[in-house]
Design an enzyme around this catalytic site. Sequence first.
Site, PDB file in Angstrom:
ATOM      1  CB  SER A 282      -1.528   2.558   7.961  1.00  0.00           C
ATOM      2  OG  SER A 282      -3.176   4.102   7.627  1.00  0.00           O
ATOM      3  CG  ASP A 283      -0.485   5.729  13.556  1.00  0.00           C
ATOM      4  OD1 ASP A 283      -1.982   6.062  13.889  1.00  0.00           O
ATOM      5  OD2 ASP A 283       0.137   5.740  14.716  1.00  0.00           O
ATOM      6  CD1 TRP A 284      -6.831   8.906  11.443  1.00  0.00           C
ATOM      7  CD2 TRP A 284      -6.278   6.377  12.200  1.00  0.00           C
ATOM      8  NE1 TRP A 284      -8.388   8.544  12.142  1.00  0.00           N
ATOM      9  CE2 TRP A 284      -7.481   6.739  12.262  1.00  0.00           C
ATOM     10  CE3 TRP A 284      -5.515   5.294  12.593  1.00  0.00           C
ATOM     11  CZ2 TRP A 284      -8.563   6.013  12.558  1.00  0.00           C
ATOM     12  CZ3 TRP A 284      -6.098   3.946  12.610  1.00  0.00           C
ATOM     13  CH2 TRP A 284      -7.757   4.524  12.508  1.00  0.00           C
TER      14      TRP A 284
END
Length: 736
Positions: free
Chosen positions: A261-263
């Site tokens: 996932s992106d942060w």
Amino acid sequence: MKRISLLCVLALAACCPKNNTPVYLDPSKPLEERVSDALGRMTIEEKVAMTHAQSKFSSAGVPRLGIPELWHTDGPHGIRPEVLWDEWDQAGWTNDSCTAFPALINLAATWDRDLAHLYGDCIGQEARYREKDILLGPGINMGRTPLNGRTFEYMGEDPYLAGQLVVPYVQGVQSNGVAACVKHFAVNNQETRRTATNSVVDDRTLYEIYLPAFKAAVVDGGAWAIMGSYNLWNGEFNCHNKRLLCDILKGEWGFDGVVVSDWGGCRDDDQAVTNGLDIEMGTWTNGLTGAASDSYSHYHLARPYLERLRDGRATEEVLNDKAARILRTVFRTSMSPEQHFGSFTSPEHFAAARKIAAEGIVLLKNDGVLPLNIPQGGKILVVGENAYKMMVVGGGSSNLKTKYEIIPLDALREAFAGKAEVVWERGYVGDVTTDYNKVITGQDLSEKRTAGQLKADALAAGKDVDCIIFIGGLNKSAFQDNEGTDRKDIVLPYGQDELIEALAGLGRPMAVVNISGSPVAMPWANKVGAIVQGWYGGSESGHALADVLTGAVNPSGKLPFTMPKSLIDGPLKTERQYPGIREEGKQWWQEYYDEGVFIGYRWYDTQNIPVDFAFGHGLSYTTFEIGKASVKRSGAGWKVSATVTNTGKVAGAEVVQLYVSDSEASVARPAKELKGFEKVYLNPGESKKVSFTINKEALSFFDADKHEWVAEPGEFHALIGASSADIRADLPFTLK
């Protein structure tokens, strides 16, 4: 932490009799056997622990089995400095100053596959030396709008160009035992409300424009990791979007790597479990919001996941797939059969950064001003903040702490030492900040003079010089080339247009160097003698620019995007297209890709809209002739050939570009689409034959109803040229 884990691995292997060594510890065993063996030894709790962050940039391993954690790092342009365990702020290390490589848009402007591999190899070596397993890059989202704050991090507006360059980049990175995490998947083309916007995109547009570069990275490049994007696509967040991750990425393309996932991009407990996400990373320790005191057990793929497994709402079969993909990544990186050690801030890396930066610089216009030919004892006036301001620091997650950064002013003074005087006037004040996340440049950018006085001083200094070089453009502050904010227009900020016109009025030979990572309008283009498109060139940016301006390097860069005359000329005409609208009954902002496949040159060339400089445009200090073009049937496709000759007096390179046009189709198609290119280096008078193969795929459009690529019989044209607007040969052929 990682060194301890690796020592544990070695100790475990050493204490086992040779014929009783666990399969997962034996690097000579096939990858899938190692994965299966390790998976069978793990508890459910250990598997779940691997699927979410344990710190800002690491996810857990299995200490009991000696399987190390995974260490992630930004970014695509250099290895980010070490940060605190739970915070973005610097950890205060003194040995984490990296080689800053050029921004990816600079790499794209080289149109050079070999340089893309060199870039990936060098940055992969730096990541491995710093014991990083997953490099969060490269970024390959399309340039749908020139306002996107992260255009500088991507590879332009064309899916073919980006796809051709991402493959060698990925292969170069991964040759060092580091996973390239290609991002941001997918249709993530703006920073405005990036975590709250639903991109409404039809399948044809998705498959023709926004997926091809990602597919190339996975299928041809063999990428080991993919990062989901913040936005939604057709109603589901892309970090757990079933159609994107399960059906297309892992289904149609057969991706066997890990989805990260992106942060903070993970937003739902159930979808995080079922819709293809493998590792959840976060901005704060509870995912998207909150404070560092929160426990990582709050993550969607942490305690909530365990609860679902225990009460039957989640299956261990899905968990095993996630854990297997993570193990596969570990065994490909830190526990790979071939041990890699990497290297860091080596002379070779800085030389590579300088070469890539210079090869990507684009000579847009030249009326004989360049290369600089200054008489002995002459005087050069350099005007502009970007001649002095360091550009590596800032811009968002591509922020770097570099060992050094050569600014253009110092490089020009070095180049003309003992020959000509180089004086500098600031001319305008732009961004005076010199730190980002506590990475500090050490420059003093304070200014006491008024805007009027700065302009007056620059004009006064320009009256008795041999040449004026204006070095301005954008920077990495908010609402420019910067993660988290989009630009507001493509007009140069800080009154630069007026300053350039005033300097041009002095009548001195003048070159304008625009430093930016995205398109800008140039209303003064016909008033100056030369225009150079520079980029954020990293540690060696100043040297690279001076190399081109002085002629030490013959420019060969080509624009990876269109330079329009104004924002209103582009394809995004309505608020519903950009930045999106609120609709009754909808939770998220809705952004409609009504322009379909018509972005960039596909829009401008089809609509016959004049631009300042076309996609693929770039001049040289020599001249090239492209001739003797032909097209003929070859097997299941067509062979297109042309001869390119250096007709000038200087060795240089030309990028021969092949576009295909469909004369008549049942769907609206662009006037032309890039389907091939070759960068050819030639000595004066030398000629080389360049050949391309056009297959049925290159002639096809995506039929959403049939969910397949379709090439309709009829006449096509192979267009060979030096840019999308500079076509030298038009070769018709027929698909029967």
